[in-house]
Design a protein around this motif. Structure first.
Motif, PDB file in Angstrom:
ATOM      1  N   UNK A 231      53.633  46.119  44.353  1.00  0.00           N
ATOM      2  CA  UNK A 231      53.113  46.987  45.466  1.00  0.00           C
ATOM      3  C   UNK A 231      51.963  46.390  46.197  1.00  0.00           C
ATOM      4  N   UNK A 232      51.993  46.989  47.484  1.00  0.00           N
ATOM      5  CA  UNK A 232      50.886  46.648  48.263  1.00  0.00           C
ATOM      6  C   UNK A 232      51.424  46.618  49.912  1.00  0.00           C
ATOM      7  N   UNK A 233      51.030  47.707  50.523  1.00  0.00           N
ATOM      8  CA  UNK A 233      51.695  47.955  51.780  1.00  0.00           C
ATOM      9  C   UNK A 233      53.071  48.283  51.842  1.00  0.00           C
ATOM     10  N   UNK A 234      53.773  47.974  52.894  1.00  0.00           N
ATOM     11  CA  UNK A 234      55.138  48.086  53.178  1.00  0.00           C
ATOM     12  C   UNK A 234      56.026  47.453  52.154  1.00  0.00           C
ATOM     13  N   UNK A 235      56.544  47.850  51.100  1.00  0.00           N
ATOM     14  CA  UNK A 235      57.325  47.245  50.135  1.00  0.00           C
ATOM     15  C   UNK A 235      56.772  46.091  49.439  1.00  0.00           C
ATOM     16  N   UNK A 236      55.466  45.751  49.555  1.00  0.00           N
ATOM     17  CA  UNK A 236      54.885  44.503  49.038  1.00  0.00           C
ATOM     18  C   UNK A 236      55.397  43.145  49.706  1.00  0.00           C
ATOM     19  N   UNK A 237      55.484  43.292  51.068  1.00  0.00           N
ATOM     20  CA  UNK A 237      56.123  42.105  51.684  1.00  0.00           C
ATOM     21  C   UNK A 237      55.289  41.251  52.469  1.00  0.00           C
ATOM     22  N   UNK A 238      53.926  40.955  52.032  1.00  0.00           N
ATOM     23  CA  UNK A 238      53.004  40.013  52.750  1.00  0.00           C
ATOM     24  C   UNK A 238      52.561  40.826  54.159  1.00  0.00           C
ATOM     25  N   UNK A 239      52.416  42.042  54.046  1.00  0.00           N
ATOM     26  CA  UNK A 239      51.664  42.795  55.315  1.00  0.00           C
ATOM     27  C   UNK A 239      50.466  43.353  54.985  1.00  0.00           C
ATOM     28  N   UNK A 240      49.384  42.889  55.505  1.00  0.00           N
ATOM     29  CA  UNK A 240      48.085  43.343  55.180  1.00  0.00           C
ATOM     30  C   UNK A 240      47.990  44.592  55.941  1.00  0.00           C
ATOM     31  N   UNK A 241      47.029  45.373  55.482  1.00  0.00           N
ATOM     32  CA  UNK A 241      46.423  46.503  56.103  1.00  0.00           C
ATOM     33  C   UNK A 241      45.154  47.269  55.479  1.00  0.00           C
ATOM     34  N   UNK A 242      44.782  48.246  56.084  1.00  0.00           N
ATOM     35  CA  UNK A 242      43.351  48.955  55.723  1.00  0.00           C
ATOM     36  C   UNK A 242      43.870  50.379  55.024  1.00  0.00           C
ATOM     37  N   UNK A 243      44.814  50.926  55.262  1.00  0.00           N
ATOM     38  CA  UNK A 243      45.373  51.955  54.511  1.00  0.00           C
ATOM     39  C   UNK A 243      45.485  51.958  52.868  1.00  0.00           C
ATOM     40  N   UNK A 244      45.218  53.112  52.390  1.00  0.00           N
ATOM     41  CA  UNK A 244      45.275  53.357  50.859  1.00  0.00           C
ATOM     42  C   UNK A 244      46.433  52.530  50.412  1.00  0.00           C
ATOM     43  N   UNK A 245      46.240  52.006  49.329  1.00  0.00           N
ATOM     44  CA  UNK A 245      47.517  51.082  48.673  1.00  0.00           C
ATOM     45  C   UNK A 245      47.948  49.893  49.363  1.00  0.00           C
ATOM     46  N   UNK A 246      47.164  49.589  50.577  1.00  0.00           N
ATOM     47  CA  UNK A 246      47.398  48.289  51.390  1.00  0.00           C
ATOM     48  C   UNK A 246      46.138  47.471  51.034  1.00  0.00           C
ATOM     49  N   UNK A 247      46.743  46.003  51.271  1.00  0.00           N
ATOM     50  CA  UNK A 247      45.231  45.069  50.884  1.00  0.00           C
ATOM     51  C   UNK A 247      45.370  44.093  51.890  1.00  0.00           C
ATOM     52  N   UNK A 248      44.065  43.712  51.962  1.00  0.00           N
ATOM     53  CA  UNK A 248      43.785  42.318  52.981  1.00  0.00           C
ATOM     54  C   UNK A 248      43.203  41.183  51.813  1.00  0.00           C
ATOM     55  N   UNK A 249      44.209  40.632  51.136  1.00  0.00           N
ATOM     56  CA  UNK A 249      43.903  39.452  50.185  1.00  0.00           C
ATOM     57  C   UNK A 249      43.500  40.339  48.932  1.00  0.00           C
ATOM     58  N   UNK A 250      44.439  40.559  47.992  1.00  0.00           N
ATOM     59  CA  UNK A 250      44.083  41.014  46.679  1.00  0.00           C
ATOM     60  C   UNK A 250      43.687  40.034  45.728  1.00  0.00           C
ATOM     61  N   UNK A 251      42.294  39.878  45.569  1.00  0.00           N
ATOM     62  CA  UNK A 251      41.670  38.379  44.657  1.00  0.00           C
ATOM     63  C   UNK A 251      41.793  38.892  43.163  1.00  0.00           C
ATOM     64  N   UNK A 252      41.960  39.992  42.675  1.00  0.00           N
ATOM     65  CA  UNK A 252      41.716  40.366  41.369  1.00  0.00           C
ATOM     66  C   UNK A 252      42.600  41.367  40.664  1.00  0.00           C
ATOM     67  N   UNK A 253      42.738  41.736  39.566  1.00  0.00           N
ATOM     68  CA  UNK A 253      43.367  42.516  38.979  1.00  0.00           C
ATOM     69  C   UNK A 253      42.969  43.081  37.735  1.00  0.00           C
ATOM     70  N   UNK A 254      42.855  44.106  37.408  1.00  0.00           N
ATOM     71  CA  UNK A 254      41.941  44.379  35.852  1.00  0.00           C
ATOM     72  C   UNK A 254      42.744  45.668  35.606  1.00  0.00           C
ATOM     73  N   UNK A 255      43.458  45.687  34.120  1.00  0.00           N
ATOM     74  CA  UNK A 255      43.777  46.696  33.529  1.00  0.00           C
ATOM     75  C   UNK A 255      42.883  47.361  32.765  1.00  0.00           C
TER      76      UNK A 255
END
Length: 329
Positions: A231-255
């Motif tokens: 996930x991330x933006x439109x279908x997780x296809x390397x499109x960045x954005x500012x809306x919720x669930x969109x990213x501009x470089x997702x640098x870390x994940x933590x469960x």
């Protein structure tokens, strides 16, 4: 002809509107839970105790918070209120020395440190004694080119995001190769391919999640390395954005301890929170240097109370948040 056109429009228009509504609901979601509030922050720019130079990673173990102080080539340890406890590591490549420590993982009394410039994962006791290291420089199996992130499962298997090799590797505790995701040295946007992956975390259901940083998305795989979702933006296809669930470089994940997934959204200067299936829950943080503001966050860790400790890279500090429906102790 006009009648046929009207018929087509009569059928097509509601379908289009329905699809548009689904897309908006899925790609531009609103918050589904309470916000997080600022609790405290600590750290300034420098090389003294409690000061940072380009901090990157963070991990919580018990009542202690470990921070990789990358520019100072050391690990600093604090209590949960930001009081300095100790530090370990100096610049170098020998055991116990560090060269740009990145993301961290703490498990079973050990601290795993991804070393970007030493191309290895070095394992310490929580007191700072070097135990052993895994990996070496290269493009082969169990070799790394700037490892950025590390996670460890209950069996001691190590999961490593191999930045310049555009892949993720899984190794046995002794460093033996288990499996690889992604094609070595090749950028891709398809399932199971990466564009400079920076971090990895294990989820409560046994899957593991990868910060596919420059594809502006996260990807999830099962323990066998099979693709589960992205996930991330439109279908997780390397499109960045500012809306919720969109990213501009997702640098870390933590469960987190309750199964939710936190993502450091670097150039949007915020942390986003999702369910383990990728449903957006809430975002917090805004650009700035004031209390509770962030400048290019690189990592976060969550304690059992639900408090979130964020590495505020651009401000050389750690910022602590708590869910607004709870009070931090």
């Amino acid at each position: 002809m006009k009648r046929k056109l009207k018929k087509v429009l009569f059928v097509a228009l509601p379908v289009f509107v329905a699809l548009l509504a689904v897309a908006i609901w899925k790609w531009f979601p609103s918050s589904r839970e309470p916000d997080y509030h600022f609790v405290m922050q600590w750290g300034t720019s420098g090389s003294g105790q409690g000061q940072f130079s380009e901090p990157i990673g963070i991990a919580v173990a018990g009542n202690e918070v470990f921070v990789s102080d990358a520019g100072n080539n050391r690990i600093q340890v604090f209590d949960r209120e930001g009081e300095f406890l100790r530090t370990f590591g100096v610049e170098g490549s020998a055991p116990g020395e560090l060269d740009r420590p990145m993301h961290l993982a703490a498990r079973d009394g050990k601290l795993y440190v991804a070393e970007y410039l030493n191309d290895r994962i070095q394992v310490f006791t929580l007191q700072g004694e070097s135990l052993y290291s895994v990996g070496s420089s290269g493009e082969g199996s169990a070799e790394f080119d700037a490892p950025g992130g590390v996670a460890v499962d209950e069996n001691g298997r190590v999961y490593v995001s191999d930045f310049y090799n555009h892949r993720v590797q899984v190794l046995e505790p002794g460093g033996e190769f288990v499996l690889q995701l992604g094609e070595t040295g090749k950028i891709g946007i398809g399932r199971g391919h990466f564009n400079y992956p920076t971090d990895v975390s294990l989820m409560s259901n046994g899957d593991f999640i990868v910060a596919d940083a420059y594809n502006d998305r996260v990807q999830v795989f099962n323990r066998d390395g099979d693709f589960v979702r992205k996930w991330g933006g439109a279908l997780g296809t390397n499109i960045s954005g500012k809306a919720n669930s969109w990213f501009k470089t997702a640098t870390a994940v933590h469960a987190g301890p309750e199964g939710d997934v936190f993502v450091a959204d670097f150039y949007n200067h915020r942390i986003q929170k999702f369910t383990e299936k990728g449903r957006f829950l809430v975002a917090f943080g805004q650009h700035g240097s004031g209390p509770g503001q962030l400048d290019r966050p690189t990592d976060m860790a969550v304690d059992e109370e639900g408090c979130v400790y964020v590495v505020d890279f651009g401000n050389n500090r750690v910022v602590k948040f708590a869910p607004s429906n709870r009070t931090a102790e």
